[in-house]
Design an enzyme around this catalytic site. Structure first.
Site, short mmCIF file in Angstrom:
data_model
loop_
_atom_site.label_atom_id
_atom_site.label_comp_id
_atom_site.label_asym_id
_atom_site.label_seq_id
_atom_site.Cartn_x
_atom_site.Cartn_y
_atom_site.Cartn_z
CG LEU A 1 -17.77 9.87 -24.95
CD1 LEU A 1 -18.74 9.48 -26.07
CD2 LEU A 1 -18.55 10.15 -23.67
CG MET B 279 -11.11 8.36 -15.79
SD MET B 279 -11.53 7.80 -14.14
CE MET B 279 -11.82 9.35 -13.28
NE ARG C 163 -10.34 14.65 -32.23
CZ ARG C 163 -9.12 15.14 -32.30
NH1 ARG C 163 -8.92 16.31 -32.86
NH2 ARG C 163 -8.07 14.49 -31.83
CB VAL D 102 -9.98 15.66 -22.62
CG1 VAL D 102 -11.29 15.43 -23.34
CG2 VAL D 102 -9.86 17.10 -22.16
CB ALA E 162 -4.26 17.59 -17.37
CB SER F 23 -9.72 11.34 -6.16
OG SER F 23 -8.90 10.25 -5.82
N GLY F 24 -10.49 8.64 -7.68
CA GLY F 24 -11.08 7.32 -7.48
C GLY F 24 -10.96 6.42 -8.69
CE LYS G 282 -7.27 13.74 -7.72
NZ LYS G 282 -6.82 13.34 -8.99
CG HIS H 40 -6.39 13.52 -3.47
ND1 HIS H 40 -5.84 12.73 -4.47
CD2 HIS H 40 -7.22 12.70 -2.77
CE1 HIS H 40 -6.31 11.50 -4.38
NE2 HIS H 40 -7.15 11.45 -3.36
CG ASN H 41 -3.27 13.58 -7.41
OD1 ASN H 41 -4.34 13.34 -6.87
ND2 ASN H 41 -3.07 13.39 -8.69
CD GLU I 157 -2.59 9.31 -5.79
OE1 GLU I 157 -3.78 9.66 -5.73
OE2 GLU I 157 -1.98 9.16 -6.86
CE LYS J 23 -1.22 9.31 -16.02
NZ LYS J 23 -1.63 8.73 -14.72
NE ARG K 2 19.51 35.15 3.70
CZ ARG K 2 18.74 36.21 3.90
NH1 ARG K 2 18.50 36.62 5.14
NH2 ARG K 2 18.23 36.87 2.90
C1 6PG Z 1 -6.83 9.80 -8.32
C2 6PG Z 1 -5.38 9.73 -8.76
C3 6PG Z 1 -5.20 10.05 -10.19
C4 6PG Z 1 -3.74 10.08 -10.64
C5 6PG Z 1 -3.04 8.78 -10.52
C6 6PG Z 1 -1.68 8.71 -11.23
O1 6PG Z 1 -7.06 10.56 -7.40
O2 6PG Z 1 -7.67 9.08 -8.85
O3 6PG Z 1 -4.66 10.69 -8.03
O4 6PG Z 1 -5.77 11.30 -10.43
O5 6PG Z 1 -3.72 10.46 -11.96
O6 6PG Z 1 -2.87 8.47 -9.20
O7 6PG Z 1 -0.82 9.71 -10.85
P1 6PG Z 1 0.75 9.60 -11.20
O8 6PG Z 1 0.84 9.07 -12.61
O9 6PG Z 1 1.32 10.98 -11.11
O10 6PG Z 1 1.31 8.64 -10.21
#
Ligand code: 6PG
Length: 472
Positions: free
Chosen positions: A12, A15, A35, A75, A77, A129-130, A183, A186-187, A190, A261, A446
């Site tokens: 909780l 997010m 907890r 929670v 990852a 995401s978001g 996802k 996606h990152n 990003e 991350k 090679r």
């Molecule tokens: C999202 C983001 C999110 C991610 C952050 C930080 O889609 O909302 O991708 O999931 O955790 O962007 O990512 P970094 O710490 O690796 O920059």
């Protein structure tokens, strides 16, 4: 009698709590577990008249759920997900469903699906995401796993997702760990877009000499163009923020060391494993690593810039050239991400519909942009499209804007300003459009040093040559 709730949420924090409120606003009843009593109190205090209840007692939480149970996890990852699953497992029965909504590595998701399947418990990996706003007001939601199980939560997930022209930014991403894979990519995209924007900023600031006020206006104007995207929008806003402590512009008070991350690096690692090039994402990950060498960079600066290799250069029309360059890079970056998803779907048997991926990225998520409308169209027209760059919607723009990015990269190189993601994007384009690349020489080398064999241009088969030049 105790109330029974349709869905459960474990975790909780910001997010989880916001997603619970969003679910309740959409008419679903939700009980939450954490907890930490403080998080539970926070949920209950803000619940108002919503059909929500928080628990810090696991048994009470479990008893509050309708059967078969559906529990979402929000929670961090990694090991915590395994620990939570271990805690929940003794309380779970046949046909119960656990949905992991964090940024888990897709291989962990595969392992967890298998582990729980043995116990008759369903497990789904789902990307969201978001950030906080997305969780509260509508996110881009990427669920994967067994399709029949997905149907159990289809309506809930569609309801809490962002909407674009009334369409939910949520769709089934495919079998197994497909949701978490999508996802992850996606990152990766990003990371590349953020790096490209920061390179654009570097050039506007150091060659163009723009003030933060001017940078705000320029990024705002980029965002009011076909480049419209969430990341450009927040970039424009960042330049207007003042620091509460000093009163200076906040952007100038932030240390130039980018943290991560891991999801960007995972994208590069798996692309390497699949032998699918995504150089713009690789460059973005590497450049985050470079920023983390802050002390070394500071020490190296007076040594390696001794002879003044930072020459003053001018590039009239810089603002417009950079806008076109970013357009070029945006197309090539999405192209790399989509190509990786295509290869991953085939390799891992996900059955991912790339048109649906592009369509649910149009809203709610960090990489949402106007361009995703056209990307959706490309894959709706041809689901087997190998690469966005060769589609008639995109190649005319690439052919036009390649001139501007070449000019920009030349300027950056002359000025000694690093633009690795721009360079990688241009090299990706130049390589992909080269019917011939000098890999025949690599094959010869090679075979020369290791008898690794080669293929020929004139007939099929595998060949080896006894190279006649002997190194003494
Ligand atoms: C999202 C983001 C999110 C991610 C952050 C930080 O889609 O909302 O991708 O999931 O955790 O962007 O990512 P970094 O710490 O690796 O920059």
């Amino acid at each position: 009698m105790e109330s029974i709730y349709q869905f459960g949420m474990v975790g909780l924090g910001t997010m989880g709590r916001n997603l619970v409120y969003n679910m309740a606003d959409n008419g679903f009843s939700v009980s939450g577990y954490d907890r930490d009593q403080k998080q539970v109190d926070h949920l209950n205090e803000e619940a108002g008249k919503k059909n929500i209840k928080g628990f810090s007692n696991l048994q009470e939480f479990i008893n509050s759920l309708a059967l078969p149970r559906t529990i979402l996890l929000l929670v961090p990852a990694g090991k915590i997900v395994d620990a939570v699953i271990d805690t929940l497992k003794p309380f779970m029965g046949k046909d119960d469903l656990i949905i992991d909504c964090g940024n888990s590595h897709f291989t962990d998701t595969n392992r967890r699906i298998e582990l729980l399947d043995g116990e008759g418990i369903h497990f789904m990996g789902m990307g969201i995401s978001g950030g906080e706003t997305g969780a509260r007001e509508g996110a881009s939601i990427m669920p994967g796993g067994d399709e029949i199980t997905f149907k159990r939560v289809d309506k809930l997930l569609a309801a809490v997702s962002a909407k674009v022209n009334g369409d939910p930014c949520m769709a089934y991403m495919g079998r197994g760990s497909a949701g978490h894979y999508v996802k992850m990519v996606h990152n990766g995209i990003e990371y590349a877009l953020m790096q490209l924007i920061s390179e654009t900023y570097h050039l506007l600031k150091n060659i163009g000499g723009l003030s933060n006020g001017e940078l705000h206006e320029v990024f705002k104007s980029y965002n009011n163009s076909p480049l419209q995207s969430y990341l450009l929008e927040i970039t424009a806003a960042i330049f207007t923020q003042k620091d509460d402590v000093t009163g200076n512009d906040l952007v100038d008070m932030i240390l130039d060391r980018a943290r991560q991350k891991g999801t960007g690096a995972w994208t590069s690692q798996d692309a390497m494993a699949l032998e699918l090039p995504i150089p713009s994402i690789d460059a973005a990950v590497a450049q985050r690593e470079m920023t983390s060498l802050k002390e070394e960079r500071v020490a190296a600066q007076p040594i390696l810039q001794k002879n003044g290799n930072r020459i003053e250069v001018e590039n009239p029309g810089l603002i417009s050239l950079l806008q076109h360059s970013f357009h070029f890079c945006m197309i090539t970056t999405y192209a790399q991400g989509m190509a990786l998803l295509k290869k991953a779907s085939a390799t891992y048997n996900y059955g991912t519909d790339l048109g649906k991926v592009a369509s649910i990225w149009r809203g709610g998520c960090i990489i949402r942009s106007n361009m995703l409308e056209d990307i959706t169209k490309v894959f709706q027209k041809n689901e087997n499209c190998n690469n966005l760059m060769t589609d008639e919607i995109f190649y005319p723009t690439l052919l036009d804007t390649q001139h501007q990015i070449r000019s920009i990269i030349t300027t950056a190189v002359q000025a000694g300003i690093p633009v690795p993601a721009m360079m990688a994007s241009l090299a990706y384009f130049d390589s992909y459009r080269s019917g011939w690349l000098p890999a025949n020489l690599i094959q010869a080398q090679r075979d020369f040093f290791g008898a690794h064999t080669y293929e020929r241009t004139d007939k099929p088969g595998i060949f080896h040559t006894e190279w006649n030049f002997k190194i003494k």
